[in-house]
Write a protein that holds these residues in place. Structure first.
Motif, PDB file in Angstrom:
ATOM      1  N   UNK A 112      49.394   8.855  52.085  1.00  0.00           N
ATOM      2  CA  UNK A 112      49.543   9.932  53.069  1.00  0.00           C
ATOM      3  C   UNK A 112      49.999   9.338  54.387  1.00  0.00           C
ATOM      4  N   UNK A 113      51.197   9.721  54.803  1.00  0.00           N
ATOM      5  CA  UNK A 113      51.741   9.309  56.104  1.00  0.00           C
ATOM      6  C   UNK A 113      51.653   7.797  56.335  1.00  0.00           C
ATOM      7  N   UNK A 114      51.891   7.013  55.272  1.00  0.00           N
ATOM      8  CA  UNK A 114      51.902   5.563  55.411  1.00  0.00           C
ATOM      9  C   UNK A 114      50.536   4.922  55.572  1.00  0.00           C
ATOM     10  N   UNK A 115      49.472   5.672  55.309  1.00  0.00           N
ATOM     11  CA  UNK A 115      48.112   5.146  55.482  1.00  0.00           C
ATOM     12  C   UNK A 115      47.875   3.905  54.630  1.00  0.00           C
ATOM     13  N   UNK A 116      48.324   3.946  53.383  1.00  0.00           N
ATOM     14  CA  UNK A 116      48.039   2.846  52.466  1.00  0.00           C
ATOM     15  C   UNK A 116      48.627   1.520  52.945  1.00  0.00           C
ATOM     16  N   UNK A 117      49.855   1.528  53.439  1.00  0.00           N
ATOM     17  CA  UNK A 117      50.467   0.283  53.902  1.00  0.00           C
ATOM     18  C   UNK A 117      49.673  -0.302  55.063  1.00  0.00           C
ATOM     19  N   UNK A 118      49.242   0.553  55.985  1.00  0.00           N
ATOM     20  CA  UNK A 118      48.430   0.087  57.102  1.00  0.00           C
ATOM     21  C   UNK A 118      47.088  -0.442  56.620  1.00  0.00           C
ATOM     22  N   UNK A 119      46.533   0.244  55.628  1.00  0.00           N
ATOM     23  CA  UNK A 119      45.260  -0.175  55.059  1.00  0.00           C
ATOM     24  C   UNK A 119      45.378  -1.533  54.376  1.00  0.00           C
ATOM     25  N   UNK A 120      46.457  -1.728  53.605  1.00  0.00           N
ATOM     26  CA  UNK A 120      46.667  -3.014  52.926  1.00  0.00           C
ATOM     27  C   UNK A 120      46.739  -4.154  53.946  1.00  0.00           C
ATOM     28  N   UNK A 121      47.483  -3.925  55.016  1.00  0.00           N
ATOM     29  CA  UNK A 121      47.642  -4.965  56.033  1.00  0.00           C
ATOM     30  C   UNK A 121      46.296  -5.313  56.655  1.00  0.00           C
ATOM     31  N   UNK A 122      45.493  -4.296  56.926  1.00  0.00           N
ATOM     32  CA  UNK A 122      44.194  -4.511  57.565  1.00  0.00           C
ATOM     33  C   UNK A 122      43.228  -5.267  56.659  1.00  0.00           C
ATOM     34  N   UNK A 123      43.106  -4.829  55.400  1.00  0.00           N
ATOM     35  CA  UNK A 123      42.129  -5.460  54.514  1.00  0.00           C
ATOM     36  C   UNK A 123      42.577  -6.856  54.084  1.00  0.00           C
ATOM     37  N   UNK A 124      43.879  -7.075  54.015  1.00  0.00           N
ATOM     38  CA  UNK A 124      44.363  -8.411  53.640  1.00  0.00           C
ATOM     39  C   UNK A 124      44.094  -9.426  54.750  1.00  0.00           C
ATOM     40  N   UNK A 125      44.259  -9.011  55.987  1.00  0.00           N
ATOM     41  CA  UNK A 125      43.946  -9.895  57.109  1.00  0.00           C
ATOM     42  C   UNK A 125      42.457 -10.234  57.090  1.00  0.00           C
ATOM     43  N   UNK A 126      41.630  -9.221  56.820  1.00  0.00           N
ATOM     44  CA  UNK A 126      40.185  -9.451  56.732  1.00  0.00           C
ATOM     45  C   UNK A 126      39.857 -10.422  55.606  1.00  0.00           C
ATOM     46  N   UNK A 127      40.499 -10.213  54.448  1.00  0.00           N
ATOM     47  CA  UNK A 127      40.221 -11.050  53.286  1.00  0.00           C
ATOM     48  C   UNK A 127      40.638 -12.502  53.523  1.00  0.00           C
ATOM     49  N   UNK A 128      41.735 -12.721  54.225  1.00  0.00           N
ATOM     50  CA  UNK A 128      42.174 -14.090  54.530  1.00  0.00           C
ATOM     51  C   UNK A 128      41.143 -14.785  55.414  1.00  0.00           C
ATOM     52  N   UNK A 129      40.588 -14.048  56.387  1.00  0.00           N
ATOM     53  CA  UNK A 129      39.548 -14.632  57.245  1.00  0.00           C
ATOM     54  C   UNK A 129      38.319 -15.009  56.416  1.00  0.00           C
TER      55      UNK A 129
END
Length: 208
Positions: free
Chosen positions: A132-149
């Motif tokens: 919905x309105x690009x939510x998933x792409x933003x979500x992927x970016x956010x959780x991947x940054x968290x996971x790398x940390x």
């Protein structure tokens, strides 16, 4: 749902009729023989099939989501990309907060609802993902940054970590993001909505 029915003197003739009506190749058809009449002394033999193609699945998904919008009095447009039989659905709406919900919970539930409806209608498992309105792409970016940390902490402390439950597409995004890290591997454990991704210290694992 009611599948379109086609008849012919032979199976090939019935399939050709279905292809002509749907504007697709035989390879794209999914069909089932529903009736076969032998006729008298082989004269008047007919075969009836029920058939659908991937375009029918796309039309069903669009219609189902649009009906949901109409019943809920929400605005929205639907676009579908067929990725080798996996349907990536983009919904554009002004009511994105309602559709997405807190931490994407409403979107997850809607995704399950549509997937269950289309799978039941076509009597097979159909893979799809709604954004919905690009939510998933933003979500992927956010959780991947968290996971790398988290993975860096795991590598530093040599202590494995477990992330909060998340849907399969988000676990896959994190798995791909961490696949190239030395000494780090991932695995999923749990059932249903409680399935979690484990980030594991794996000494000796080289970059992929």
């Amino acid at each position: 749902m009611e599948f379109a029915k086609f008849t012919g003197k032979t199976l090939d003739e019935a399939l050709n009729a279905a292809c002509n009506a749907k504007g697709c190749a035989k390879e794209e058809l999914h069909y089932e023989v529903t009736e076969e009449k032998s006729g008298f002394l082989g004269i008047g033999k007919t075969i009836e099939i029920e058939a659908y193609c991937q375009k029918d699945i796309e039309d069903f998904i669009k219609s189902y989501i649009q009906t949901y919008f109409d019943n809920a009095e929400l605005d929205g447009t639907v676009e579908i990309e067929n990725d080798h039989g996996f349907y990536r659905i983009t919904v554009n709406t002004k009511n994105n907060a309602i559709m997405i919900g807190k931490a994407g919970k409403s979107l997850q539930a809607f995704n399950r609802l549509v997937k269950a409806a289309v799978s039941a209608a076509f009597k097979k498992r159909v893979g799809l993902l709604i954004d919905v309105n690009g939510y998933k792409e933003e979500r992927y970016e956010k959780i991947c940054k968290m996971a790398v940390r988290v993975a860096k902490d795991v590598r530093r402390t040599k202590v494995d970590a477990v992330l909060d439950p998340m849907p399969a597409d988000e676990r896959k995004a994190i798995h791909n993001a961490l696949a190239g890290m030395n000494d780090i591997s991932t695995k999923s454990e749990g059932e249903g909505e409680g399935r979690r991704l484990h980030i594991l210290y794996t000494p000796g694992k080289d970059e992929e």
